[in-house]
Design a protein around this motif. Structure first.
Motif, PDB file in Angstrom:
ATOM      1  N   GLU A  96      39.351   6.948  -3.795  1.00  0.00           N
ATOM      2  CA  GLU A  96      40.099   7.551  -4.907  1.00  0.00           C
ATOM      3  C   GLU A  96      39.197   8.235  -5.927  1.00  0.00           C
ATOM      4  OE1 GLU A  96      41.997   3.380  -5.343  1.00  0.00           O
ATOM      5  OE2 GLU A  96      43.463   4.740  -6.288  1.00  0.00           O
ATOM      6  N   THR A  97      38.125   8.862  -5.431  1.00  0.00           N
ATOM      7  CA  THR A  97      37.243   9.589  -6.341  1.00  0.00           C
ATOM      8  C   THR A  97      36.411  10.589  -5.551  1.00  0.00           C
ATOM      9  OG1 THR A  97      35.589   9.317  -8.116  1.00  0.00           O
ATOM     10  CG2 THR A  97      35.300   7.954  -6.145  1.00  0.00           C
ATOM     11  N   ASP A  98      35.786  11.533  -6.265  1.00  0.00           N
ATOM     12  CA  ASP A  98      35.048  12.597  -5.576  1.00  0.00           C
ATOM     13  C   ASP A  98      33.625  12.126  -5.256  1.00  0.00           C
ATOM     14  OD1 ASP A  98      33.665  15.824  -6.466  1.00  0.00           O
ATOM     15  OD2 ASP A  98      34.346  15.043  -4.511  1.00  0.00           O
ATOM     16  N   CYS A  99      33.517  11.138  -4.413  1.00  0.00           N
ATOM     17  CA  CYS A  99      32.194  10.579  -4.079  1.00  0.00           C
ATOM     18  C   CYS A  99      31.472  11.466  -3.068  1.00  0.00           C
ATOM     19  CB  CYS A  99      32.349   9.162  -3.506  1.00  0.00           C
ATOM     20  SG  CYS A  99      33.646   9.002  -2.269  1.00  0.00           S
ATOM     21  N   ASP A 100      30.160  11.329  -3.043  1.00  0.00           N
ATOM     22  CA  ASP A 100      29.314  12.126  -2.143  1.00  0.00           C
ATOM     23  C   ASP A 100      28.931  11.216  -0.973  1.00  0.00           C
ATOM     24  OD1 ASP A 100      27.954  14.322  -1.288  1.00  0.00           O
ATOM     25  OD2 ASP A 100      26.293  14.153  -2.723  1.00  0.00           O
ATOM     26  N   VAL A 101      29.150  11.685   0.271  1.00  0.00           N
ATOM     27  CA  VAL A 101      29.060  10.794   1.439  1.00  0.00           C
ATOM     28  C   VAL A 101      28.004  11.279   2.426  1.00  0.00           C
ATOM     29  CG1 VAL A 101      30.349   9.777   3.347  1.00  0.00           C
ATOM     30  CG2 VAL A 101      31.520  10.282   1.191  1.00  0.00           C
ATOM     31  N   VAL A 119      26.193   3.306  -6.175  1.00  0.00           N
ATOM     32  CA  VAL A 119      26.088   3.734  -4.779  1.00  0.00           C
ATOM     33  C   VAL A 119      26.397   2.551  -3.866  1.00  0.00           C
ATOM     34  CG1 VAL A 119      23.556   3.392  -4.827  1.00  0.00           C
ATOM     35  CG2 VAL A 119      24.586   4.772  -2.995  1.00  0.00           C
ATOM     36  N   LEU A 120      27.194   2.804  -2.838  1.00  0.00           N
ATOM     37  CA  LEU A 120      27.611   1.786  -1.860  1.00  0.00           C
ATOM     38  C   LEU A 120      27.091   2.170  -0.486  1.00  0.00           C
ATOM     39  CD1 LEU A 120      29.511  -0.524  -0.702  1.00  0.00           C
ATOM     40  CD2 LEU A 120      31.240   1.299  -0.476  1.00  0.00           C
ATOM     41  N   CYS A 121      26.474   1.215   0.184  1.00  0.00           N
ATOM     42  CA  CYS A 121      26.172   1.388   1.614  1.00  0.00           C
ATOM     43  C   CYS A 121      27.272   0.683   2.380  1.00  0.00           C
ATOM     44  CB  CYS A 121      24.808   0.799   1.946  1.00  0.00           C
ATOM     45  SG  CYS A 121      23.463   1.718   1.171  1.00  0.00           S
ATOM     46  N   PHE A 122      28.172   1.482   2.946  1.00  0.00           N
ATOM     47  CA  PHE A 122      29.400   1.007   3.585  1.00  0.00           C
ATOM     48  C   PHE A 122      29.084   0.780   5.061  1.00  0.00           C
ATOM     49  CE2 PHE A 122      34.258   2.201   3.865  1.00  0.00           C
ATOM     50  CZ  PHE A 122      34.490   1.067   4.644  1.00  0.00           C
ATOM     51  N   GLY A 123      29.066  -0.469   5.476  1.00  0.00           N
ATOM     52  CA  GLY A 123      28.692  -0.804   6.843  1.00  0.00           C
ATOM     53  C   GLY A 123      29.731  -0.372   7.860  1.00  0.00           C
ATOM     54  N   GLY A 124      29.306   0.405   8.830  1.00  0.00           N
ATOM     55  CA  GLY A 124      30.217   0.790   9.906  1.00  0.00           C
ATOM     56  C   GLY A 124      29.942  -0.014  11.171  1.00  0.00           C
ATOM     57  N   PHE A 169      28.759   7.350  -5.969  1.00  0.00           N
ATOM     58  CA  PHE A 169      29.821   7.563  -6.959  1.00  0.00           C
ATOM     59  C   PHE A 169      29.292   8.344  -8.152  1.00  0.00           C
ATOM     60  CE2 PHE A 169      32.579   5.169  -4.473  1.00  0.00           C
ATOM     61  CZ  PHE A 169      31.952   4.010  -4.033  1.00  0.00           C
ATOM     62  N   ASP A 170      27.980   8.535  -8.209  1.00  0.00           N
ATOM     63  CA  ASP A 170      27.351   9.364  -9.240  1.00  0.00           C
ATOM     64  C   ASP A 170      26.552  10.442  -8.507  1.00  0.00           C
ATOM     65  OD1 ASP A 170      25.065   8.760 -12.049  1.00  0.00           O
ATOM     66  OD2 ASP A 170      25.767  10.611 -11.067  1.00  0.00           O
ATOM     67  N   ARG A 171      27.097  11.653  -8.497  1.00  0.00           N
ATOM     68  CA  ARG A 171      26.492  12.719  -7.695  1.00  0.00           C
ATOM     69  C   ARG A 171      25.119  13.134  -8.231  1.00  0.00           C
ATOM     70  NH1 ARG A 171      29.484  15.997  -4.020  1.00  0.00           N
ATOM     71  NH2 ARG A 171      31.547  15.121  -3.512  1.00  0.00           N
ATOM     72  N   LYS A 172      24.801  12.769  -9.458  1.00  0.00           N
ATOM     73  CA  LYS A 172      23.445  13.091  -9.957  1.00  0.00           C
ATOM     74  C   LYS A 172      22.404  12.350  -9.111  1.00  0.00           C
ATOM     75  CE  LYS A 172      23.872  11.905 -14.343  1.00  0.00           C
ATOM     76  NZ  LYS A 172      25.307  11.491 -14.267  1.00  0.00           N
ATOM     77  N   LEU A 173      22.778  11.162  -8.629  1.00  0.00           N
ATOM     78  CA  LEU A 173      21.831  10.361  -7.837  1.00  0.00           C
ATOM     79  C   LEU A 173      21.619  10.953  -6.444  1.00  0.00           C
ATOM     80  CD1 LEU A 173      23.096   6.773  -8.723  1.00  0.00           C
ATOM     81  CD2 LEU A 173      20.941   7.810  -9.451  1.00  0.00           C
ATOM     82  N   SER A 174      22.644  11.635  -5.923  1.00  0.00           N
ATOM     83  CA  SER A 174      22.564  12.069  -4.514  1.00  0.00           C
ATOM     84  C   SER A 174      22.096  13.510  -4.360  1.00  0.00           C
ATOM     85  CB  SER A 174      23.940  11.933  -3.867  1.00  0.00           C
ATOM     86  OG  SER A 174      24.901  12.694  -4.586  1.00  0.00           O
ATOM     87  N   GLU A 175      21.681  14.117  -5.455  1.00  0.00           N
ATOM     88  CA  GLU A 175      21.332  15.542  -5.454  1.00  0.00           C
ATOM     89  C   GLU A 175      20.411  15.923  -4.293  1.00  0.00           C
ATOM     90  OE1 GLU A 175      20.498  16.561  -9.478  1.00  0.00           O
ATOM     91  OE2 GLU A 175      19.576  18.474  -8.905  1.00  0.00           O
TER      92      GLU A 175
END
Ligand SMILES: Cc1ncc(COP(=O)(O)O)c(C=O)c1O
Ligand SMILES: C[C@H](O)[C@H](N)C(=O)O
Length: 348
Positions: A50-55, A197-202, A216-222
């Protein structure tokens, strides 16, 4: 093929992920993540959270954690974690390596959980130039000993971190099991609670391979894509890493499988207690931690059962996966009852 309780990464690929993988295996597709499947599942994850997260998608959890932590800090910083944290105990120094030297500082807590008090003590212990300045915090959900952080616990820890100037990483190798057990919205135990930031285990939830790193903070994933490339974590045939997620994230398949794994752990846990075996931690998700008499441990291994005894604070760890069968749980319980001489009258 005998099923085991060593790890949820012993399981195969769930049918839905297999179908999605095969569906993606048609014709040509752009490489390195520029394909429609990767776009689709990234958008689907933005809906789930439910947010514009960077994946981003990487090959395993150690890479996900290490590269994510490296975005939170410089080499002269430190990251606070629990003493039982996987990043501390089982990633062979990868977090320190990929951050070029950031130090992991441990903060104790009962049942595998960090506490605001312990975090504050470590973060404020020293402020001199000779001490690696705390800049990150990592918590594991579910924890390495199968316990959970409730939404309010995540929020309190994240609030503490923010006050101390720490960025928050969540190792979600078993995030699916946590969401299923807590019956919450994924956003409520991540960005809404202050996780950066979440590391989502697949892998452990039924995919063939791969984890999603969700910022969840796109500044971190630049520059994270470049970090992945340099670390050898940019898949050329990315569609085969990302497409199986579409099978999981449709009709909440991921939660169906996680609920099943959690239910098998409850079945096993109840049976162990009935057989007089002491549990080391409450069974809150898909892991069961027990103190086995040496003869019982040896007897189970002699019967071919595989389970770990090096995780957490000792004892035996029994991990249930998406495919763990009730009959498998009942079979190991029968062996345990036989080895302990517990009455067969006790039913699991
Ligand atoms: C809590 C936790 N975090 C991270 C990882 C790392 O995953 P991988 O083994 O894919 O590197 C694991 C491994 O299963 C784990 O249990
Ligand atoms: C411990 C091992 O590294 C793996 N993370 C597991 O939980 O099975």
């Amino acid at each position: 093929m005998q099923q085991h309780f060593a790890s949820d990464n012993y399981a195969g690929i769930c049918p839905e992920a297999t179908a999605a993988l095969l569906e993606a295996n048609t014709g040509h597709a752009p490489a390195y993540g520029d394909d429609d499947y990767t776009r689709q599942v990234s958008d689907r994850l933005r809906e789930v959270f439910e947010t514009d997260c960077d994946v981003y998608f990487v090959f395993n959890g150690t890479a996900a954690n290490s590269l994510a932590l490296a975005t939170l800090c410089q080499s002269y910083h430190s990251v606070i974690c629990h003493p039982l944290a996987h990043v501390e105990t089982d990633e062979c120094g990868a977090p320190e390596f990929f951050s070029n030297g950031a130090k992991l500082l441990t903060a104790a807590g009962e049942q595998g959980r960090l506490t605001p008090e312990a975090i504050t003590e470590v973060a404020t212990r020293r402020s001199d130039l000779h001490f690696p300045k705390p800049r990150g915090l990592t918590l594991t959900q579910t924890t390495e000993v199968g316990t959970l952080y409730r939404p309010d616990q995540v929020a309190t820890i994240a609030d503490t971190a923010r006050r101390l100037g720490l960025r928050v990483h969540m190792d979600g190798a078993r995030f699916a099991n946590a969401v299923a057990a807590l019956d919450v919205a994924p956003a409520d135990i991540t960005w809404r609670a202050g996780v950066d930031v979440l590391c989502f285990g697949g892998t452990k939830m039924g995919l063939p391979v791969g984890e999603a790193v969700v910022f969840f903070d796109r500044k971190l994933s630049e520059d994270f894509a470049w970090r992945c490339k340099q670390a050898g974590q940019l898949a050329s045939k990315m569609r085969f890493l990302s497409a199986p997620w579409l099978g999981m994230l449709t009709d909440e398949v991921w939660l169906k499988h996680a609920r099943h794994a959690n239910a098998m752990a409850q079945r096993l846990s109840a049976g162990l207690v009935a057989a007089g075996i002491e549990l080391l931690f409450p069974t809150e998700a898909n892991g069961v931690f027990a103190r086995l008499p040496a003869a019982v441990e040896a007897g189970l291994r002699a019967k071919g059962w595989r389970f770990y005894t090096f995780i957490g604070a000792g004892g035996a760890r029994f991990m249930c996966g998406w495919d763990t069968l009730p009959a498998t749980v009942d079979a190991i319980l029968a062996d345990i009852r036989h080895l302990t001489g517990a009455s067969d009258a006790i039913r699991s």
